[in-house]
Enzyme design. Structure first.
Site, PDB file in Angstrom:
ATOM      1  N   ARG A  55     112.870  85.240  83.027  1.00  0.00           N
ATOM      2  CA  ARG A  55     113.110  84.900  81.621  1.00  0.00           C
ATOM      3  C   ARG A  55     114.063  85.910  80.987  1.00  0.00           C
ATOM      4  NH1 ARG A  55     111.585  81.101  78.229  1.00  0.00           N
ATOM      5  NH2 ARG A  55     110.253  80.190  79.834  1.00  0.00           N
TER       6      ARG A  55
ATOM      7  N   HIS B  74     117.371  84.711  82.124  1.00  0.00           N
ATOM      8  CA  HIS B  74     117.687  83.486  81.378  1.00  0.00           C
ATOM      9  C   HIS B  74     118.187  83.811  79.975  1.00  0.00           C
ATOM     10  CE1 HIS B  74     116.392  80.054  78.731  1.00  0.00           C
ATOM     11  NE2 HIS B  74     117.084  79.400  79.637  1.00  0.00           N
TER      12      HIS B  74
END
Length: 222
Positions: free
Chosen positions: A52, A55
């Site tokens: 994440r 990301h």
């Protein structure tokens, strides 16, 4: 002034229209594919957090620089599920945290940085608002998870209280970004016996801090 014509042949630019959920899913698939191509196998518990961060930033350095204390993900999950509150050092991080999901477990998110009395006290004591806002957070009568993405002095405040007064933050996400005191403040946490997720070096930010917290929060329903 005559507008210059673009040299880009727009007929060669390909885009795909898809909703946010599909975009996120596809993004994580791309991240997973790149990691596989590089022969990188992430630890199972830490994988969702690192992915994440990648990301959020498109930066694969987080594979190497994001550091976890022993059992950090499980500790943080336990704190969230037990209803711990969260304190951030910026309103941006506060905005980025999924407060509705957190509220299901009884937790709230606080940020004291914009409070007028915090600003006044910081000026009188010649300290940063981040330092004083952390002191304010220490008065919350329950366990507190600190999510720091901008101000190294927020981490310094927590570490000063830990060494001088025996205050123990329940958990620290320490990813302030910048050049002044940033690396040193992170090292203070890394060398402590506290529970943490910290990114070594200068990189980080409020968006990364919120992303780390959300990555663990989203696992609490599983």
């Amino acid at each position: 002034m005559k507008k210059e014509e673009s040299n880009i042949n727009k007929s060669n630019i390909k885009t795909e229209w898809m909703n946010a959920a599909v975009i996120e899913k596809k993004s994580f698939e791309i991240i997973g594919g790149i990691l596989e191509e590089r022969g990188i196998k992430l630890p199972e518990k830490e994988e969702p957090v690192i992915k994440r961060c990648i990301h959020t930033t498109a930066d694969f350095d987080y594979v190497d620089t994001l550091k976890f204390s022993d059992g950090a993900v499980d500790v943080l999950k336990g704190l969230i599920i037990s209803g711990s509150d969260v304190v951030t050092d910026t309103n941006m991080a506060l905005t980025g945290i999924n407060k509705k999901r957190l509220a299901k477990f009884g937790g709230e998110v606080h940020c004291y940085m914009a409070d007028e009395d915090v600003a006044q006290e910081a000026k009188q004591r010649e300290l940063t608002r981040a330092y004083v806002s952390m002191e304010r957070a220490m008065k919350i009568p329950k366990s507190v998870i600190y999510v720091v993405g901008n101000a190294p002095t927020a981490l310094i405040s927590l570490m000063d209280a830990s060494s001088e007064n025996g205050y123990r933050p329940a958990f620290i996400i320490g990813v302030p970004v910048g050049f002044v005191n940033v690396e040193a403040a992170k090292e203070l946490v890394l060398e402590s016996n506290l529970d943490y997720i910290v990114n070594k070096g200068r990189k980080g930010g409020s968006n990364v801090a919120a992303a780390i917290f959300n990555a663990v929060l989203y696992q609490c329903d599983q």
